[in-house]
Design an enzyme around this catalytic site. Structure first.
Site, PDB file in Angstrom:
ATOM      1  N   GLU A  20      10.296 -46.030  10.386  1.00  0.00           N
ATOM      2  CA  GLU A  20      10.374 -45.616  12.009  1.00  0.00           C
ATOM      3  C   GLU A  20       8.926 -46.075  12.480  1.00  0.00           C
ATOM      4  O   GLU A  20       8.873 -46.371  13.567  1.00  0.00           O
ATOM      5  CB  GLU A  20      10.667 -44.188  12.212  1.00  0.00           C
ATOM      6  CG  GLU A  20      12.222 -43.962  11.879  1.00  0.00           C
ATOM      7  CD  GLU A  20      12.532 -42.585  11.874  1.00  0.00           C
ATOM      8  OE1 GLU A  20      11.821 -41.460  11.272  1.00  0.00           O
ATOM      9  OE2 GLU A  20      13.837 -42.176  12.624  1.00  0.00           O
ATOM     10  N   GLU A  66      17.452 -40.699   4.996  1.00  0.00           N
ATOM     11  CA  GLU A  66      17.424 -39.421   5.362  1.00  0.00           C
ATOM     12  C   GLU A  66      18.951 -38.652   4.998  1.00  0.00           C
ATOM     13  O   GLU A  66      18.827 -37.573   4.702  1.00  0.00           O
ATOM     14  CB  GLU A  66      17.252 -39.029   6.716  1.00  0.00           C
ATOM     15  CG  GLU A  66      15.699 -39.208   7.256  1.00  0.00           C
ATOM     16  CD  GLU A  66      15.515 -40.820   7.471  1.00  0.00           C
ATOM     17  OE1 GLU A  66      16.179 -41.702   7.223  1.00  0.00           O
ATOM     18  OE2 GLU A  66      14.708 -40.997   8.376  1.00  0.00           O
ATOM     19  N   GLY A  81      10.523 -41.917   7.987  1.00  0.00           N
ATOM     20  CA  GLY A  81       9.521 -41.823   8.925  1.00  0.00           C
ATOM     21  C   GLY A  81       8.802 -43.107   8.879  1.00  0.00           C
ATOM     22  O   GLY A  81       8.112 -43.476   9.650  1.00  0.00           O
ATOM     23  N   ALA A 118       8.592 -38.958   6.108  1.00  0.00           N
ATOM     24  CA  ALA A 118       7.889 -37.704   6.351  1.00  0.00           C
ATOM     25  C   ALA A 118       7.840 -36.866   4.978  1.00  0.00           C
ATOM     26  O   ALA A 118       8.695 -37.002   4.013  1.00  0.00           O
ATOM     27  CB  ALA A 118       8.627 -37.114   7.183  1.00  0.00           C
TER      28      ALA A 118
HETATM   29  N1  DAK Z   1       7.684 -36.745   0.831  1.00  0.00           N
HETATM   30  C1  DAK Z   1       6.718 -36.179  -0.097  1.00  0.00           C
HETATM   31  N2  DAK Z   1       6.316 -36.702  -1.454  1.00  0.00           N
HETATM   32  C2  DAK Z   1       7.050 -37.833  -1.616  1.00  0.00           C
HETATM   33  C3  DAK Z   1       7.928 -38.810  -0.803  1.00  0.00           C
HETATM   34  C4  DAK Z   1       8.069 -38.029   0.508  1.00  0.00           C
HETATM   35  N3  DAK Z   1       8.716 -38.604   1.580  1.00  0.00           N
HETATM   36  N4  DAK Z   1       8.127 -39.848  -1.511  1.00  0.00           N
HETATM   37  C5  DAK Z   1       7.520 -39.835  -2.677  1.00  0.00           C
HETATM   38  N5  DAK Z   1       6.823 -38.961  -2.688  1.00  0.00           N
HETATM   39  C6  DAK Z   1       5.887 -38.340  -3.861  1.00  0.00           C
HETATM   40  C7  DAK Z   1       7.197 -38.059  -5.142  1.00  0.00           C
HETATM   41  O1  DAK Z   1       7.639 -36.715  -5.040  1.00  0.00           O
HETATM   42  C8  DAK Z   1       6.121 -38.229  -6.255  1.00  0.00           C
HETATM   43  O2  DAK Z   1       5.266 -37.148  -6.479  1.00  0.00           O
HETATM   44  P1  DAK Z   1       4.859 -36.318  -7.640  1.00  0.00           P
HETATM   45  O3  DAK Z   1       6.226 -36.086  -8.444  1.00  0.00           O
HETATM   46  O4  DAK Z   1       4.283 -37.510  -8.638  1.00  0.00           O
HETATM   47  O5  DAK Z   1       4.040 -35.082  -7.377  1.00  0.00           O
HETATM   48  C9  DAK Z   1       5.131 -39.315  -5.748  1.00  0.00           C
HETATM   49  O6  DAK Z   1       5.349 -39.411  -4.507  1.00  0.00           O
HETATM   50  C10 DAK Z   1       5.717 -40.779  -6.646  1.00  0.00           C
HETATM   51  O7  DAK Z   1       7.230 -40.797  -5.986  1.00  0.00           O
HETATM   52  P2  DAK Z   1       8.270 -41.030  -7.266  1.00  0.00           P
HETATM   53  O8  DAK Z   1       7.953 -40.524  -8.594  1.00  0.00           O
HETATM   54  O9  DAK Z   1       9.646 -40.710  -6.554  1.00  0.00           O
HETATM   55  O10 DAK Z   1       8.148 -42.550  -7.387  1.00  0.00           O
HETATM   56  P3  DAK Z   1       9.525 -43.721  -7.544  1.00  0.00           P
HETATM   57  O11 DAK Z   1       8.774 -45.082  -7.583  1.00  0.00           O
HETATM   58  O12 DAK Z   1      10.255 -43.193  -8.705  1.00  0.00           O
HETATM   59  O13 DAK Z   1      10.388 -43.705  -6.231  1.00  0.00           O
HETATM   60  C11 DAK Z   1      10.480 -43.681  -3.988  1.00  0.00           C
HETATM   61  C12 DAK Z   1       9.845 -44.129  -5.170  1.00  0.00           C
HETATM   62  C13 DAK Z   1       9.958 -43.874  -2.502  1.00  0.00           C
HETATM   63  C14 DAK Z   1      11.885 -44.464  -3.944  1.00  0.00           C
HETATM   64  C15 DAK Z   1      11.055 -42.069  -3.924  1.00  0.00           C
HETATM   65  O14 DAK Z   1       9.817 -41.461  -4.166  1.00  0.00           O
HETATM   66  C16 DAK Z   1      11.690 -41.645  -2.713  1.00  0.00           C
HETATM   67  O15 DAK Z   1      12.902 -41.873  -2.752  1.00  0.00           O
HETATM   68  N6  DAK Z   1      11.141 -40.864  -1.836  1.00  0.00           N
HETATM   69  C17 DAK Z   1      11.729 -40.214  -0.673  1.00  0.00           C
HETATM   70  C18 DAK Z   1      12.149 -41.061   0.232  1.00  0.00           C
HETATM   71  C19 DAK Z   1      12.807 -40.633   1.369  1.00  0.00           C
HETATM   72  O16 DAK Z   1      13.814 -39.773   1.403  1.00  0.00           O
HETATM   73  N7  DAK Z   1      12.243 -40.594   2.659  1.00  0.00           N
HETATM   74  C20 DAK Z   1      12.916 -40.082   3.995  1.00  0.00           C
HETATM   75  C21 DAK Z   1      12.199 -38.719   4.156  1.00  0.00           C
HETATM   76  S1  DAK Z   1      12.853 -37.752   5.520  1.00  0.00           S
HETATM   77  C22 DAK Z   1      10.661 -36.727  13.057  1.00  0.00           C
HETATM   78  C23 DAK Z   1       9.757 -37.800  12.592  1.00  0.00           C
HETATM   79  C24 DAK Z   1      10.066 -38.473  11.273  1.00  0.00           C
HETATM   80  C25 DAK Z   1      10.911 -37.888  10.290  1.00  0.00           C
HETATM   81  C26 DAK Z   1      11.834 -36.704  10.954  1.00  0.00           C
HETATM   82  C27 DAK Z   1      11.550 -36.175  12.106  1.00  0.00           C
HETATM   83  N8  DAK Z   1      10.465 -36.129  14.518  1.00  0.00           N
HETATM   84  C28 DAK Z   1       9.297 -37.011  15.216  1.00  0.00           C
HETATM   85  C29 DAK Z   1      11.154 -35.065  14.708  1.00  0.00           C
HETATM   86  C30 DAK Z   1      11.244 -38.289   9.116  1.00  0.00           C
HETATM   87  C31 DAK Z   1      11.958 -37.814   8.084  1.00  0.00           C
HETATM   88  C32 DAK Z   1      12.001 -38.523   6.898  1.00  0.00           C
HETATM   89  O17 DAK Z   1      11.162 -39.436   6.450  1.00  0.00           O
END
Ligand code: DAK
Length: 259
Positions: free
Chosen positions: A113, A133, A110, A64
């Site tokens: 998921e 997360e 997400g 997300a």
């Molecule tokens: N959200 C927003 N931007 C993201 C992102 C994300 N999840 N993942 C990556 N980006 C963006 C980065 O901020 C970056 O943007 P700029 O800085 O270039 O503007 C760009 O994508 C490239 O990412 P990186 O520079 O970080 O690239 P790397 O190759 O170094 O790393 C990575 C890739 C995927 C390992 C890293 O970006 C990363 O760790 N991303 C976050 C992963 C994460 O924590 N995901 C979980 C998010 S929480 C629900 C349903 C769903 C959810 C909750 C509730 N309900 C139905 C109630 C879900 C929650 C989640 O998913």
């Protein structure tokens, strides 16, 4: 503004592509609503027999959109009152036609998921799955704590959710999360090929089969077996059942009419 979700038709297969490459295909309202709208359209289209959901070579979806969730107004009351990102998220789950996730690169949070809501996952050899997360102060919210243990068992699911570690394609296939692995450059082509094969079968039989397999996760063994027996009996009411068996006996390819 570029479209964040693209949909294409390949024969009897509906292809949905998540298209936010600049943000690793992070899932925001526009993406989730776009996917749901594409599913609505393919479900309503009699010429579609199977749906494929994919991203790009770097990311299926990295979760997300954190830039949205980190905003100050995203407090408990806001999330609860607005039923935050819940409404259209489950559209994939409620699809009656088969849905394959073709995952290359990251499927995190997400994104993982979403892939697990599909009926099965085909992965590229560069795929990485995770529920990270915990690292950003929250926990899986779209089924990760429930579907992951059902797919790969409690030990590995707990390990992934508590440490936030990622799982590569090989481990994911061995653990039962992924049905097939392909070299990244062949993933989409091979997935579409398999989807065409599926879409060539009788649609009501596919829908019954999907319902029956899903019962395995939602009922006791006896209830599931009873449900299977009932839909199996129901399949004898289909023209396609007669056609399939006659075609076998006549050594020709079946021509299904989806009824
Ligand atoms: N959200 C927003 N931007 C993201 C992102 C994300 N999840 N993942 C990556 N980006 C963006 C980065 O901020 C970056 O943007 P700029 O800085 O270039 O503007 C760009 O994508 C490239 O990412 P990186 O520079 O970080 O690239 P790397 O190759 O170094 O790393 C990575 C890739 C995927 C390992 C890293 O970006 C990363 O760790 N991303 C976050 C992963 C994460 O924590 N995901 C979980 C998010 S929480 C629900 C349903 C769903 C959810 C909750 C509730 N309900 C139905 C109630 C879900 C929650 C989640 O998913």
């Amino acid at each position: 503004m570029s479209q964040v979700v693209l949909s294409e038709i390949h024969g009897r297969v509906g292809l949905i592509r998540i298209n936010r490459p600049e943000a690793m295909n992070a899932l925001n309202d526009a993406v989730v609503s776009g996917i749901a709208a594409a599913v609505d359209a393919f479900e309503a289209d009699e010429n579609i027999g199977c749906i494929v959901l994919t991203g790009n070579e770097k990311a299926f979806a990295a979760g997300a959109d954190i830039s949205v969730m980190k905003q100050a107004e995203f407090d408990y009351m806001h999330a609860y009152k607005t039923d935050f990102i819940t409404a259209r998220w489950e559209r994939i789950k409620t699809a009656r036609k088969p849905v394959i996730a073709a995952v290359a690169g990251y499927a995190l949070g997400g994104g993982c998921e979403f892939a697990m809501m599909c009926d099965m996952i085909y992965a590229a050899d560069n795929a990485k799955f995770g529920q990270p997360e915990v690292k950003i102060g929250t926990l899986p919210g779209a089924g990760g704590t429930q579907r992951l243990p059902r797919a790969i068992g409690k030990a590995k699911a707990m390990d992934m959710c508590l440490t936030g570690r990622l799982m590569d394609a090989t481990e994911a296939e061995q653990a039962g999360l992924v049905a097939r692995i392909y070299p990244a450059e062949q993933l989409l082509e091979e997935t579409l090929k398999a989807a065409q094969t599926i879409a060539g079968f009788s649609l009501p039989v596919l829908m019954m089969t999907k319902e029956a397999v899903n019962r395995a996760f939602e009922s006791s063994l006896n209830e599931g077996l009873l449900f299977e027996r009932r839909v199996f009996h129901a399949s004898f009411g289909l023209e396609d059942q007669k056609e399939g068996m006659n075609a076998f006996a006549e050594k020709r390819k079946a021509v299904f009419k989806n009824r």
